[in-house]
Design an enzyme around this catalytic site. Structure first.
Site, PDB file in Angstrom:
ATOM      1  N   PHE A 148      -4.963   1.465 -16.004  1.00 28.64           N
ATOM      2  CA  PHE A 148      -4.103   0.788 -16.974  1.00 28.64           C
ATOM      3  C   PHE A 148      -2.684   0.592 -16.471  1.00 28.64           C
ATOM      4  O   PHE A 148      -1.981  -0.300 -16.942  1.00 28.64           O
ATOM      5  CB  PHE A 148      -4.062   1.589 -18.288  1.00 28.64           C
ATOM      6  CG  PHE A 148      -3.177   2.810 -18.240  1.00 28.64           C
ATOM      7  CD1 PHE A 148      -1.817   2.719 -18.537  1.00 28.64           C
ATOM      8  CD2 PHE A 148      -3.682   4.058 -17.916  1.00 28.64           C
ATOM      9  CE1 PHE A 148      -0.998   3.840 -18.492  1.00 28.64           C
ATOM     10  CE2 PHE A 148      -2.880   5.177 -17.860  1.00 28.64           C
ATOM     11  CZ  PHE A 148      -1.527   5.060 -18.146  1.00 28.64           C
ATOM     12  N   LYS A 172     -13.646  -4.596 -13.094  1.00 31.54           N
ATOM     13  CA  LYS A 172     -13.729  -3.846 -14.344  1.00 31.54           C
ATOM     14  C   LYS A 172     -12.358  -3.223 -14.577  1.00 31.54           C
ATOM     15  O   LYS A 172     -12.050  -2.153 -14.073  1.00 31.54           O
ATOM     16  CB  LYS A 172     -14.805  -2.763 -14.272  1.00 31.54           C
ATOM     17  CG  LYS A 172     -15.402  -2.334 -15.624  1.00 31.54           C
ATOM     18  CD  LYS A 172     -14.445  -1.703 -16.606  1.00 31.54           C
ATOM     19  CE  LYS A 172     -13.988  -0.319 -16.226  1.00 31.54           C
ATOM     20  NZ  LYS A 172     -13.083   0.257 -17.307  1.00 31.54           N
ATOM     21  N   GLU A 175      -9.743  -0.778 -20.155  1.00 32.35           N
ATOM     22  CA  GLU A 175      -9.919  -1.342 -21.490  1.00 32.35           C
ATOM     23  C   GLU A 175      -8.650  -1.217 -22.335  1.00 32.35           C
ATOM     24  O   GLU A 175      -8.568  -1.773 -23.432  1.00 32.35           O
ATOM     25  CB  GLU A 175     -11.104  -0.672 -22.203  1.00 32.35           C
ATOM     26  CG  GLU A 175     -10.990   0.816 -22.407  1.00 32.35           C
ATOM     27  CD  GLU A 175     -11.468   1.640 -21.216  1.00 32.35           C
ATOM     28  OE1 GLU A 175     -11.773   2.827 -21.412  1.00 32.35           O
ATOM     29  OE2 GLU A 175     -11.526   1.100 -20.093  1.00 32.35           O
ATOM     30  N   SER A 225      -7.677   8.571 -12.118  1.00 26.63           N
ATOM     31  CA  SER A 225      -7.462  10.011 -12.006  1.00 26.63           C
ATOM     32  C   SER A 225      -8.342  10.603 -10.906  1.00 26.63           C
ATOM     33  O   SER A 225      -9.370  10.029 -10.532  1.00 26.63           O
ATOM     34  CB  SER A 225      -7.773  10.692 -13.338  1.00 26.63           C
ATOM     35  OG  SER A 225      -9.169  10.652 -13.609  1.00 26.63           O
ATOM     36  N   CYS A 280       1.350   6.113 -10.158  1.00 26.34           N
ATOM     37  CA  CYS A 280       0.813   7.092  -9.218  1.00 26.34           C
ATOM     38  C   CYS A 280       1.788   7.352  -8.074  1.00 26.34           C
ATOM     39  O   CYS A 280       1.657   8.330  -7.352  1.00 26.34           O
ATOM     40  CB  CYS A 280      -0.535   6.638  -8.669  1.00 26.34           C
ATOM     41  SG  CYS A 280      -0.463   5.152  -7.660  1.00 26.34           S
TER      42      CYS A 280
END
Length: 498
Positions: A148, A172, A175, A225, A280
């Protein structure tokens, strides 16, 4: 309710039994929903990709590059709208969202040079009448599972290199903020790409597992993660797929006694609190060397952090906006609770922050923790929020050891005027990306991105020539043109070039 649909073969994905909320982080309201796909929907995307990929791979690299050039132009023309759309779902301020788009575009720029990058190697006369050459060929269908926190940059890092090299690509995205990835796919189609070349499927673990298990997807790239990265790497590899999986981080900023502290404080404010710490490559741990350095740094940090302005994502004066979801806000504040219970000093407390007029937004105030130690769980794990921890090192050796021994090894920075110390640190530290007086050392597009230890699973980094290697397979050809002079007497002896 607005729906952000799948993008399958240039069109929508159709009805879905399950959906996911898309929040407006600034207001705390649900602004849209996204359908969650399944293995059957993925199969539709794979079928479409299989139809278009062979012809795309057979298209000469120069023509593929022209599509990348046109896509770059369209993204630039739509940059403001993309940034605003990104901010509305993620929560990062619009100026920061511009950077998200731009850093992705830089990889697209590199992919525009794909004819040069794809050139193979050639050796004439490797043996008597024998030539050897190599060629890089596409894998077929690549897949990307993206986080995200960078809904424009990381998808472009992945699909730019994969498609330029001749692959089809199934994305993908998260969401939580899927609108920008879908819009990028629409722009790619507008740039001249055939339908089915770049598709977007939405979903949760069910869709991820379908991608990991699908026999017609030979390569997967992931950012998220560390626990999920390890899972994706293990399951994908077990299915004989090529996998690169990048995980979490706990990046350290080493501050030597001779550092320019005014510059350090300015850099830390942006690197620790920019994008609400949801990067990150954020810098959530600062390591001053020596108590004197720590006290001088702390004295300068406190007023700088107190001066940070938290605002809604479209506030042009805000330094950072809300975090992405209410659950993430709760998680960050729980980590501050944990640090306090472990004995850290809460110098500036961002818990319970409320923005006037937007009391339901997912805001966390800037937080400064001092006297954090390596034994604390709040140091060992990634907080991923606007929290800066001070871990004091007694000397240079301890400053090298702290990031080197941490479970994560994504990025690290050292602030110093001493060239010898910087050179020694860069050589010895056990971390994948190093900044010298650079707080967020994300390499430029013609190098590559990748961390070490639990920050990166797999052998090949993202984008640059490393990315090209990941999304292609190297074929080696050894050729000889018979001249009629051989008698076949040595046909049963392994050939050598001597």
């Amino acid at each position: 309710m607005r729906t952000v649909d799948h993008f399958i073969s240039g069109g929508a994905g159709g009805s879905a039994g399950r959906t996911h909320k898309i929040w407006n982080p600034s207001t705390g309201e649900v602004q849209a929903e996204v359908p969650l796909g399944d293995a059957a929907l993925l199969q539709r995307a794979v079928d479409a990709a299989k139809k278009v990929q062979p012809e795309w791979a057979a298209t000469n690299p120069q023509r593929r590059a022209r599509v990348m050039f046109d896509f770059k132009r369209l993204v630039e023309e739509n940059k403001q709208a993309l940034a605003e759309l990104l901010s509305s779902e993620h929560g990062k301020v619009v100026d920061d969202a511009h950077g998200d788009v731009q850093r992705g575009l830089e990889v697209i720029e590199f992919a525009c040079g794909i004819p040069q990058a794809l050139k193979g190697e050639y050796t004439q006369g490797a043996g008597p009448g024998i030539d050897v050459y190599s060629m890089r060929q596409p894998l077929g269908i690549g897949a990307g599972i993206t986080p995200f926190n960078f809904p424009a940059m990381i998808p472009m890092w992945m699909f730019g290199m994969a498609i330029a090299a001749g692959n089809a690509f199934i994305l993908k995205p998260s969401e939580r903020d899927p609108s920008v990835p879908v819009r990028l796919a629409q722009l790619f189609l507008e740039a001249g790409a055939p339908e089915g070349l770049l598709q977007v499927v939405h979903g949760d673990k069910e869709m991820v597992d379908a991608i990991l298990d699908h026999p017609d997807i030979p390569a997967i790239s992931f950012v998220g993660s560390s626990d999920i990265a390890q899972y994706i790497y293990s399951r994908g590899s077990a299915n004989a797929k090529r996998v690169q999986a990048f995980g979490g981080a706990k990046n350290h900023g080493i501050v030597m006694p001779d550092a320019d502290l005014d510059m350090v404080v300015n850099d830390l404010a942006g690197a620790a609190f920019g994008s609400a710490g949801e990067r990150c490559m954020a810098l959530p741990v600062v390591v001053p060397v020596g108590d004197d350095t720590a006290e001088r740094l702390r004295e300068k940090l406190i007023p700088a952090i107190n001066a940070l302005r938290v605002g809604v994502s479209n506030d042009p004066d805000a330094h950072y906006g809300p975090v992405v979801t209410p659950e993430h806000k709760v998680r960050i504040e729980q980590w501050i609770d944990t640090a306090e219970k472990e004995g850290a000093e809460v110098v500036i407390d961002g818990r319970g922050f409320s923005l006037q007029g937007h009391e339901d937004g997912f805001f966390v105030g800037p937080t400064l923790l001092d006297h954090v130690t390596p034994k604390m769980e709040s140091y060992q794990e990634e907080i991923f929020g606007p929290v800066l921890q001070i871990v004091r090192a007694k000397d240079f050796e301890e400053a090298v050891r702290l990031p080197s021994e941490h479970q994560y090894g994504n990025g690290v920075a050292i602030f110093t005027r001493n060239g010898h110390a910087a050179r020694e640190f860069a050589s010895r530290v056990n971390v994948g990306m190093v900044g010298i007086n650079v707080p967020i050392p994300v390499p430029v597009s013609y190098h590559s991105f990748g961390g070490w230890k639990r920050s990166g699973f797999g052998d090949i980094d993202q984008y640059g020539m490393e990315g090209l290697k990941f999304w292609t397979k190297n074929k080696k050809v050894t050729q000889r043109w018979p001249d009629g002079g051989g008698d076949g007497s040595n046909a049963f002896v392994i050939p050598t070039m001597g």
